[in-house]
Motif scaffolding. Structure first.
Motif, short mmCIF file in Angstrom:
data_model
loop_
_atom_site.label_atom_id
_atom_site.label_comp_id
_atom_site.label_asym_id
_atom_site.label_seq_id
_atom_site.Cartn_x
_atom_site.Cartn_y
_atom_site.Cartn_z
N SER A 171 0.83 -1.21 0.00
CA SER A 171 0.00 0.00 0.00
C SER A 171 0.87 1.25 0.00
O SER A 171 0.53 2.25 -0.64
CB SER A 171 -0.93 0.03 1.22
OG SER A 171 -1.84 -1.04 1.15
N GLN B 2 -7.51 0.78 -0.08
CA GLN B 2 -7.79 -0.45 0.65
C GLN B 2 -8.90 -0.21 1.66
O GLN B 2 -9.78 -1.02 1.85
CB GLN B 2 -6.49 -0.87 1.36
CG GLN B 2 -6.57 -2.17 2.10
CD GLN B 2 -5.19 -2.56 2.64
OE1 GLN B 2 -4.27 -1.75 2.70
NE2 GLN B 2 -5.05 -3.80 3.03
N ASP C 193 -6.06 -1.27 -4.67
CA ASP C 193 -5.49 -1.86 -3.47
C ASP C 193 -6.51 -2.81 -2.85
O ASP C 193 -7.46 -2.38 -2.21
CB ASP C 193 -5.07 -0.77 -2.49
CG ASP C 193 -4.10 -1.29 -1.41
OD1 ASP C 193 -4.02 -2.52 -1.23
OD2 ASP C 193 -3.44 -0.46 -0.77
N GLU C 194 -6.32 -4.08 -3.03
CA GLU C 194 -7.23 -5.13 -2.54
C GLU C 194 -8.69 -4.85 -2.89
O GLU C 194 -9.55 -4.83 -2.02
CB GLU C 194 -7.07 -5.30 -1.03
CG GLU C 194 -5.67 -5.74 -0.67
CD GLU C 194 -5.59 -6.26 0.74
OE1 GLU C 194 -6.50 -7.00 1.13
OE2 GLU C 194 -4.63 -5.92 1.44
MG LIG Z 1 -2.08 -2.69 2.27
#
Ligand SMILES: [Mg+2]
Ligand SMILES: Nc1ncnc2c1ncn2[C@@H]1O[C@H](COP(=O)(O)OP(=O)(O)OP(=O)(O)O)[C@@H](O)[C@H]1O
Length: 503
Positions: free
Chosen positions: A51, A93, A172-173
């Motif tokens: 991240s 995220q 991010d995810e």
């Molecule tokens: Mg992360």
């Protein structure tokens, strides 16, 4: 000539980029580049620096050292707005939406079309609708974001990024909060964005997903870039070894069967809540892991919340460890020995500015208190033990939890639920956002708790997790139980069929 073509493809290059936070070296001399039209995945354990790298690309963080070149020119982004102006956008995220504003407001925020000094609401709204149309992601533009389930909220965040002309998009995810069919759709979207020429940076713990969607895969470990390779040269196992630095072990610990003669610790009879779920009955025995499967929005989390006393029942009974908890509050449920790992760590779980110690021990203070007041030593030791068991990577128990990486925050919730050995642990997506190594340690924890006689209600959208961990599975569809599956008829196909059935 070959060099020239590859240069033209490269959009963004980082050389020798380092970034530290206090004593933590989050990135160490990272050299990496991102090409137009390619999906480039970043994988690594919780806290590896994924991240942070994404945020450096977007101008959220400024590197301590190193260079960034965009289209062959050095750039220094001081803030995310400067990144946005250059077409560098991100899907974070942790969702960063304004809960009290509408979907349309959130998508257009900061990019409203103006007429003179005024916002042209009609045009702005048309733009929002056009973006939805273009990417085939439809949402009611007028509903408040706070009223949407997480999966839908994420769509808002994605639409917001897509409404800008993005040249590089950091995901991010993005699928951590999505059900499998929604994740499929998202992967297709990611692919099509790459095909239309954008450079995609894709962060995920789902290795199958990474293998499917990527052109290029980079592995980070402790802030260092371990390797960047062509997806075709990698396998699931090679990635696991790269991420953990260890050989592959079995994904799930062995399960021992529960005592089928023991009376259930939890009995739920015919519970309903208007608009959420209807006529749900289930039992869980001590030592049993009951899976609650179904699509996101099928009512699984709502049932869990009702059992936990977080929302009142319209009808039906809940009895737990000999007590009638049909009308109980959360604190009654806690006192009687229930614990919950909630689905959303940001909204339901953590006090981000408070310490790890406080976050883990706060609901349990009674347990650490004696006639002499709070026993701080016992509190500290218990929290320390639980954080070790869950393999939380941290700099000290007195540091605030917002300094932890996303996956480590998830582990804190689990550590908290494990304190005081509850009789029933309700885990709602407990390994979401958790890396492969730490996943196994959470599985070990769940199975150990079950072996010690705790009952576990496990909600998971990861079918493998349901198959690998549960003695028995209840599948929900549209607020009702559509099927109960036990060992001999428990197959992936059966779970999927029941999840998609009309209910
Ligand atoms: Mg992360
Ligand atoms: N704002 C911050 N303040 C202090 N430390 C931070 C901050 N952001 C990240 N860190 C630390 O930097 C390291 C890398 O964190 P990062 O969030 O990049 O990890 P990650 O690879 O994304 O992990 P995850 O898979 O858990 O999301 C971690 O040790 C984290 O605790």
């Amino acid at each position: 000539m070959a060099d020239l073509t590859s240069q033209n493809k490269t959009l963004l290059t980082l050389s020798g980029v380092s970034k530290h936070f206090g004593g933590t070296q989050a990135l160490v001399g990272v050299d990496i580049s991102f090409e137009r039209g390619k999906v480039h995945s970043l994988i690594g354990e919780n806290g590896a620096g994924k991240s942070t790298l994404g945020k450096v690309l977007l101008g959220v963080h400024q590197p301590d050292a190193g260079e960034m070149m965009l289209d062959g020119e050095a750039i220094h982004l001081r803030n995310p707005a400067q990144g946005n102006d250059r077409g560098l956008v991100g899907i974070s995220q942790e969702l960063s939406l304004l809960q009290n504003r509408s979907v349309a407001d959130n998508i257009s925020l900061g990019r409203e079309i103006t007429r003179g000094p005024f916002v042209d609401a009609k045009k702005t709204r048309e733009n929002v609708l056009a973006t939805m149309e273009r990417f085939n992601m439809h949402l009611d533009p007028d509903v408040h974001v706070g009223a949407l389930p997480v999966a839908e909220q994420q769509k808002v965040e994605i639409l917001r990024a897509l409404s800008r002309d993005a040249r590089l998009i950091v995901f991010d995810e993005p699928t951590a909060r999505l059900a499998s069919h929604q994740a499929e759709q998202l992967l297709e979207l990611v692919r099509s964005l790459a095909n239309s020429g954008a450079a995609i940076v894709y962060v995920s713990h789902f290795l199958d997903e990474v293998l499917k969607v990527s052109d290029t895969i980079s592995i980070l470990r402790n802030g260092k870039l371990i390797r960047t390779s062509d997806r075709k040269t990698e396998t699931r196992d090679s990635l696991i070894v790269g991420v953990t630095g260890q050989e592959v072990q079995n994904q799930f610990p062995p399960l021992s069967p529960p005592d089928l003669q023991a009376p259930p610790v939890l009995s739920v009879r015919g519970i309903s809540r208007a608009g959420e779920f209807e006529d749900i009955s289930l039992d869980i025995r001590p030592g049993e892991i009951l899976g609650l499967a179904g699509l996101v929005g099928s009512g699984r989390s709502e049932v869990a919340h009702a059992i936990y006393g977080a929302s009142p029942l319209d009808k039906g009974q809940i009895s737990f460890a000999g007590a009638d908890l049909s009308k109980a509050s959360v604190s009654d449920c806690l006192k009687n020995g229930m614990a919950l790992v909630p689905e959303s760590r940001r909204d339901q779980g953590l006090m981000l500015s408070r310490s790890l110690l406080e976050n883990v021990s706060l609901p349990h203070l009674r347990q650490f208190s004696g006639v002499l007041g709070l026993n701080k030593k016992r509190e500290y030791e218990e929290v320390d033990l639980r954080c070790k068991e869950t393999r939380v990577k941290h700099e000290g128990l007195r540091h605030p939890v917002d300094m932890l990486s996303g996956g480590n925050q998830q582990k804190i919730l689990f550590a908290r639920a494990a304190v005081g050995q509850p009789k029933l642990l309700i885990a709602d997506e407990p390994t979401r956002g958790v890396d492969v190594g730490a996943k196994r340690s959470i599985y070990d924890l769940i199975v150990n708790l079950a072996n010690q006689g705790e009952a576990i209600l496990l909600i998971s959208s990861e079918i493998e997790e349901i198959m690998g961990l549960c003695h028995r599975v209840i599948v929900m569809s549209r607020g009702r139980i559509s099927k109960e599956l036990v060992q001999d008829n428990l197959t992936e196909q059966a779970v999927m069929n029941a999840a998609f059935s009309g209910g």
